[in-house]
Each structure stands twice: as structure tokens, then as C-alpha cells.
Design an enzyme around this catalytic site. Sequence first.
Site, mmCIF file in Angstrom:
data_model
loop_
_atom_site.group_PDB
_atom_site.id
_atom_site.type_symbol
_atom_site.label_atom_id
_atom_site.label_comp_id
_atom_site.label_asym_id
_atom_site.label_seq_id
_atom_site.Cartn_x
_atom_site.Cartn_y
_atom_site.Cartn_z
ATOM 1 N N TYR A 265 0.857 -1.195 0.000
ATOM 2 C CA TYR A 265 0.000 0.000 0.000
ATOM 3 C C TYR A 265 0.887 1.236 0.000
ATOM 4 O O TYR A 265 1.886 1.282 0.741
ATOM 5 C CB TYR A 265 -0.895 0.017 1.257
ATOM 6 C CG TYR A 265 -1.659 1.312 1.421
ATOM 7 C CD1 TYR A 265 -2.960 1.428 0.957
ATOM 8 C CD2 TYR A 265 -1.062 2.431 2.009
ATOM 9 C CE1 TYR A 265 -3.662 2.628 1.072
ATOM 10 C CE2 TYR A 265 -1.748 3.628 2.132
ATOM 11 C CZ TYR A 265 -3.046 3.719 1.652
ATOM 12 O OH TYR A 265 -3.725 4.904 1.763
ATOM 13 N N GLU B 63 -3.130 7.532 -4.189
ATOM 14 C CA GLU B 63 -3.026 6.255 -3.474
ATOM 15 C C GLU B 63 -2.892 5.089 -4.454
ATOM 16 O O GLU B 63 -3.601 5.043 -5.463
ATOM 17 C CB GLU B 63 -4.280 6.055 -2.612
ATOM 18 C CG GLU B 63 -4.268 4.778 -1.795
ATOM 19 C CD GLU B 63 -5.628 4.514 -1.139
ATOM 20 O OE1 GLU B 63 -5.820 4.935 0.014
ATOM 21 O OE2 GLU B 63 -6.495 3.887 -1.782
#
Length: 378
Positions: free
Chosen positions: A101, A186
Site C-alpha cells: 500500500y 493512493e
Amino acid sequence: MDLLEYQGKQYFAKFGIPVSAGEVTDNVDDAVAIAEKVGYPVVVKAQVLTGGRGKAGGVKLANNADEVRFHATNILKLTINGHVVRKIWIERASDIAEEYYASFTLDRSKKLHLGMLSAQGGVEIESVPDEDIAKIWIDPVVGLTADAARQWVLDAKLNPKATDGAVDILLKLYDCYINGDATLAEINPLILTPDGKVHALDAKVSLDDAAAHRHPEWENFTGLEPIDERERMAKEKDLQYVGLDGTVGIIANGAGLAMSTVDIVSQVGGKAANFLDIGGGASADHMANALTVINHDENVKAVFINIFGGITRCDEVARGIIQAMERVQLRAPLIVRLDGTNAEEGRKIIEEHASDRLIMKPNMLVAAQTAVEIAKGK
Ligand code: GDP
Ligand code: MN
């Protein structure tokens, strides 16, 4: 403005972030054609502004045309967290060794940019224990240096094979976040492939609307959404305009009054063709621009100009209307209500030019009724 995944990936690609080749569509036949082009296996992915698409059945692997057809058909019928799926993105499937992530956003309380990186990706970041997220706070003046990025990657304890690739992508993602004027950038999952490549498999990007003037290319992000030609025109002319589907065009000063005007038109049995807040600027130019946009709307049968003068003076507005009428060949009559600062002078100017194309009314209600009657052809 939040971007769909495929738009986010297009944006990433501009900053050199590796993404998979693919294309977007709204139908099954095209999905198959795209799959044939990019080569199997492919992933068929729902394009909606919500996460958890994987869990909801909105991300499917397909090994041949039949499977693409099957999954595309199903995904195009889905509603995910209340978002109807209208588009799907087909991309070449990746082999995954590990999922990470990575994100950048603003930490308002610290007045610094916040980077988050975790070796546990592919799941919602909220479900990752805080101690498993490596955080870096970045001074916008200093920026993210290559050394800081490398240390950050080491802190996150990714597979050592991913270090170089991750540092490279994080520097590019920071560039995208800063110079791309994003408020969120992101990647989840950021993957390591079995052959050691680091690659963005998903994209979540929010753009800072206040920076839109620096990015004419953002217009493209309307994608396959139908663009309202009236709204496009209004935007070009810097007008606060929202297209509606009625027959009474509306020009008012101030967002509150413009909304009340839309309301009163429907209260007296009509329907507004638009919301338009002309703001404080009542110059002839501004009024002519507003009338040009409304005139472009073929549904408009009457135009209700509703002005309450404050700083804006009604006599100036009135002169603006007269001059604008000389410049714009209007298809529909104007019904005008003027109140507030210099209302009397303003009304006098309008009345001197009054005709069946320019009608002065004493108050908002009567003006609305007149506009609706004219719009209905009474
Ligand atoms: P989200 O659920 O909305 O976040 O959608 P993602 O794009 O993140 O996809 C969800 C999951 O699907 C990922 O975490 C992967 O595990 C899986 N996935 C997506 N693309 C691929 C791919 O190309 N290959 C493989 N093997 N799995 C994929
Ligand atoms: Mn994801």
C-alpha cells in the site's frame, strides 16, 4: 474531483508510474475487443468511485473471450456501495508476488504532507494495524528526497527485491501528488511481480478543484460522461451555471437568490431551465455572456432576471441588460425584477425600453408567474 481508477492510471502514466495497458468501455462487445488487443489473461474491473470493488465482485480475471463476455456482462449489472457500474476497465492481468500500500495526502494538523507505506496492501488501509504502516511527514519546501524515500521503504520492510522499484515509484507518486495538484494519490495494491518488478495495480486520485485553472487537460476526465454543452459554455465564460431541464431561463445575483428563483418558478407551476448566479458583476459583458448561454438552450421560452441590488446597483444591471440585448439576438422574452440598491433608477431604465421582449415586474412572485405563463405559451 475524484478520478475513476482508469483516469487515475492515465494520470499516473503521465508521471512515469508503471501501470498495465488497458482501455475503458461501457459495453460487452468492446470489452472483448479490448481484451483481444491487450492479450490474455485480462482483468475486468468496475469503474466506480468507491473501494472494495474486488470484494463486491467488480474485479474479475478472464482467460478468453467467453470469460470476458461473462464477467463484463455481470459487472455492468452491478451496483457497488450504491454506485451503479456504467464503465469497465479491461487491462492485461499481472502476476502478483506481494501486495503493498502507498499513498500521499495532506496532514492538516501537522501542516505537512503525509506519506504512508505498508507491506500489507490489497486490503483496506483502515484494517492494517498502525504499527504496520510506515509513515513519513514531508515538508513541502524540502520535498521528498531520494534518500528519505529509500529509508522510508526500508522502514516499511518490503521485500528487498522491491526496494529500488518502490523508491522509484514513490518519488514519481510524490511528483504526481504535488505537481499534479492532487489532494490524495493512493496505490493499493502496489505490487511486486514474481520477476521483481514494482507496479501500480489500482489508482485512487483526488484532484484539487482549486487548481483546475492550471490544468486544462483535466477536462478529459469527464471521460464518457455526457458533457452538457450549456455547462461547458458557461464554464468558459466563468459563470456559475447548472443546466436543468425546464423552460424558464434564470439569471439571479447570489447563489441563494438564484436557488430561491428556481424554487419560486416551480411553486407557480413552471420549471427552471437552469441555475445561474451572475454574482456581483452586472456589467453588460457579464450579462451578455449569461444571456448567450441561456439563449443557446433551445428549451428556454422565457428568461427571468431576478436581481436584488446590494453592492450591485440595479441601475447598472438595467444598463447591462439593455446593452446585452443589443448584442445578443434573444429567442425568448426577458422578465425582470429589480429590488434593492438603486432599484427605482433601474426600473426606470428598463421601462423606457419595455416591450413584449422586455417586461418589468414589481416583485419576484409576479415576475415568476409572468415568466411561467409566457413559457407555457399563455
Ligand atoms: P478494489 O477492491 O476496489 O481496491 O480493487 P483493486 O483494483 O485493488 O483490486 C482488488 C484485488 O484484485 C487486488 O488487491 C488484487 O488482489 C486483485 N487483482 C487486481 N488486478 C489483478 C491482476 O492483474 N492480477 C491478479 N492476479 N490479481 C489482481
Ligand atoms: Mn484497490
